[in-house]
Design a protein around this motif. Sequence first.
Motif, PDB file in Angstrom:
ATOM      1  N   CYS A  77      -8.519   2.269   5.154  1.00  0.00           N
ATOM      2  CA  CYS A  77      -8.586   3.735   5.124  1.00  0.00           C
ATOM      3  C   CYS A  77      -9.870   4.211   4.446  1.00  0.00           C
ATOM      4  O   CYS A  77     -10.180   3.801   3.320  1.00  0.00           O
ATOM      5  CB  CYS A  77      -7.376   4.316   4.395  1.00  0.00           C
ATOM      6  SG  CYS A  77      -7.378   6.126   4.391  1.00  0.00           S
ATOM      7  N   GLU A  78     -10.547   5.101   5.117  1.00  0.00           N
ATOM      8  CA  GLU A  78     -11.799   5.647   4.582  1.00  0.00           C
ATOM      9  C   GLU A  78     -11.575   6.585   3.393  1.00  0.00           C
ATOM     10  O   GLU A  78     -12.501   6.902   2.666  1.00  0.00           O
ATOM     11  CB  GLU A  78     -12.568   6.380   5.674  1.00  0.00           C
ATOM     12  CG  GLU A  78     -11.843   7.581   6.215  1.00  0.00           C
ATOM     13  CD  GLU A  78     -12.527   8.222   7.408  1.00  0.00           C
ATOM     14  OE1 GLU A  78     -12.449   9.452   7.527  1.00  0.00           O
ATOM     15  OE2 GLU A  78     -13.118   7.485   8.214  1.00  0.00           O
ATOM     16  N   HIS A 127      -2.346  -2.490   0.539  1.00  0.00           N
ATOM     17  CA  HIS A 127      -3.463  -3.330   0.982  1.00  0.00           C
ATOM     18  C   HIS A 127      -4.126  -2.714   2.219  1.00  0.00           C
ATOM     19  O   HIS A 127      -5.355  -2.707   2.330  1.00  0.00           O
ATOM     20  CB  HIS A 127      -2.979  -4.755   1.288  1.00  0.00           C
ATOM     21  CG  HIS A 127      -4.058  -5.636   1.814  1.00  0.00           C
ATOM     22  ND1 HIS A 127      -5.055  -6.154   1.025  1.00  0.00           N
ATOM     23  CD2 HIS A 127      -4.316  -6.067   3.078  1.00  0.00           C
ATOM     24  CE1 HIS A 127      -5.878  -6.862   1.774  1.00  0.00           C
ATOM     25  NE2 HIS A 127      -5.447  -6.825   3.022  1.00  0.00           N
ATOM     26  N   ILE A 128      -3.318  -2.192   3.125  1.00  0.00           N
ATOM     27  CA  ILE A 128      -3.857  -1.537   4.324  1.00  0.00           C
ATOM     28  C   ILE A 128      -4.680  -0.324   3.914  1.00  0.00           C
ATOM     29  O   ILE A 128      -5.774  -0.093   4.433  1.00  0.00           O
ATOM     30  CB  ILE A 128      -2.721  -1.157   5.294  1.00  0.00           C
ATOM     31  CG1 ILE A 128      -2.072  -2.422   5.853  1.00  0.00           C
ATOM     32  CG2 ILE A 128      -3.242  -0.266   6.418  1.00  0.00           C
ATOM     33  CD1 ILE A 128      -0.762  -2.180   6.596  1.00  0.00           C
ATOM     34  N   GLU A 175       2.232   6.702   2.881  1.00  0.00           N
ATOM     35  CA  GLU A 175       1.711   5.346   2.776  1.00  0.00           C
ATOM     36  C   GLU A 175       0.992   5.114   1.451  1.00  0.00           C
ATOM     37  O   GLU A 175       0.988   3.999   0.929  1.00  0.00           O
ATOM     38  CB  GLU A 175       0.771   5.026   3.946  1.00  0.00           C
ATOM     39  CG  GLU A 175       1.486   4.811   5.253  1.00  0.00           C
ATOM     40  CD  GLU A 175       1.665   6.098   6.059  1.00  0.00           C
ATOM     41  OE1 GLU A 175       1.399   7.201   5.525  1.00  0.00           O
ATOM     42  OE2 GLU A 175       2.093   5.994   7.220  1.00  0.00           O
ATOM     43  N   SER A 176       0.375   6.150   0.888  1.00  0.00           N
ATOM     44  CA  SER A 176      -0.335   5.971  -0.380  1.00  0.00           C
ATOM     45  C   SER A 176       0.616   5.543  -1.497  1.00  0.00           C
ATOM     46  O   SER A 176       0.211   4.929  -2.463  1.00  0.00           O
ATOM     47  CB  SER A 176      -1.067   7.259  -0.783  1.00  0.00           C
ATOM     48  OG  SER A 176      -0.176   8.230  -1.312  1.00  0.00           O
ATOM     49  N   TYR A 177       1.897   5.855  -1.332  1.00  0.00           N
ATOM     50  CA  TYR A 177       2.911   5.454  -2.306  1.00  0.00           C
ATOM     51  C   TYR A 177       3.451   4.048  -2.029  1.00  0.00           C
ATOM     52  O   TYR A 177       4.309   3.563  -2.735  1.00  0.00           O
ATOM     53  CB  TYR A 177       4.055   6.470  -2.301  1.00  0.00           C
ATOM     54  CG  TYR A 177       3.884   7.560  -3.321  1.00  0.00           C
ATOM     55  CD1 TYR A 177       2.693   8.291  -3.415  1.00  0.00           C
ATOM     56  CD2 TYR A 177       4.896   7.866  -4.204  1.00  0.00           C
ATOM     57  CE1 TYR A 177       2.539   9.284  -4.362  1.00  0.00           C
ATOM     58  CE2 TYR A 177       4.743   8.858  -5.157  1.00  0.00           C
ATOM     59  CZ  TYR A 177       3.563   9.564  -5.230  1.00  0.00           C
ATOM     60  OH  TYR A 177       3.402  10.545  -6.183  1.00  0.00           O
ATOM     61  N   PHE A 183       9.457   0.087  -0.903  1.00  0.00           N
ATOM     62  CA  PHE A 183       8.059   0.153  -1.322  1.00  0.00           C
ATOM     63  C   PHE A 183       7.443  -1.226  -1.167  1.00  0.00           C
ATOM     64  O   PHE A 183       8.102  -2.228  -1.415  1.00  0.00           O
ATOM     65  CB  PHE A 183       7.969   0.597  -2.786  1.00  0.00           C
ATOM     66  CG  PHE A 183       8.449   2.006  -3.004  1.00  0.00           C
ATOM     67  CD1 PHE A 183       7.543   3.046  -3.114  1.00  0.00           C
ATOM     68  CD2 PHE A 183       9.804   2.285  -3.094  1.00  0.00           C
ATOM     69  CE1 PHE A 183       7.986   4.346  -3.307  1.00  0.00           C
ATOM     70  CE2 PHE A 183      10.257   3.580  -3.291  1.00  0.00           C
ATOM     71  CZ  PHE A 183       9.342   4.616  -3.397  1.00  0.00           C
ATOM     72  N   SER A 184       6.169  -1.277  -0.770  1.00  0.00           N
ATOM     73  CA  SER A 184       5.538  -2.567  -0.525  1.00  0.00           C
ATOM     74  C   SER A 184       4.050  -2.524  -0.872  1.00  0.00           C
ATOM     75  O   SER A 184       3.340  -1.598  -0.471  1.00  0.00           O
ATOM     76  CB  SER A 184       5.704  -2.953   0.943  1.00  0.00           C
ATOM     77  OG  SER A 184       4.945  -4.090   1.254  1.00  0.00           O
ATOM     78  N   GLU A 185       3.610  -3.557  -1.553  1.00  0.00           N
ATOM     79  CA  GLU A 185       2.177  -3.713  -1.854  1.00  0.00           C
ATOM     80  C   GLU A 185       1.368  -3.918  -0.566  1.00  0.00           C
ATOM     81  O   GLU A 185       0.183  -3.603  -0.526  1.00  0.00           O
ATOM     82  CB  GLU A 185       1.957  -4.899  -2.796  1.00  0.00           C
ATOM     83  CG  GLU A 185       2.420  -4.657  -4.200  1.00  0.00           C
ATOM     84  CD  GLU A 185       1.573  -3.660  -4.979  1.00  0.00           C
ATOM     85  OE1 GLU A 185       0.403  -3.405  -4.608  1.00  0.00           O
ATOM     86  OE2 GLU A 185       2.099  -3.129  -5.971  1.00  0.00           O
TER      87      GLU A 185
END
Length: 179
Positions: free
Chosen positions: A38-39, A32-33, A141-143, A26-28
Amino acid sequence: MFEIDQWIVDYPVCQYKIVGSEEVVFSERVRHICKTECERYGKSWSCPPAVGDVEECKKRCRKYRYAFVFTTMAEVTDASILSETLSTRAQHEQVTREICENLRKRGADCLPLSVESCQICEKCAYPDPCRFPGKAIPCVESYGILVTELAKICGIDFYYDNQTVTWFGLIFFDENRMF
């Protein structure tokens, strides 16, 4: 050891691997991306900030012993045409739902994650209550999970060319609840 090997052949899965949930990184940075590019950030129950911070997501996933990582592939005439690429996503989402349902029928308590933001509804109800909380599948990615890193950990090829779309799914589960 896993009964999955016996029935996964019934699905259009290209590659898969079962790893311990502690192997998933897992990564912060991924978050950030989401926030900057992301819209759907702040507009969906399957995206941040609605899914919780990365540490909360990590704790939620680590409640399970295993992670089932898999890919499906779709052919397109030109992968750079976003509308064509995204038109193949629904098939992957359906496979994710079916695999998760198969696991649940066998007694598993699953946490599925998939590609992109949930799009069950034409317009997400966020911030009002989700209309389909039992059907919505959050984005990998949301996680805070980077798919390319996950593929490397699992030894799964990340195919990418102009006519191929590789979709990733991830289902956390606990074997003890299954068998």
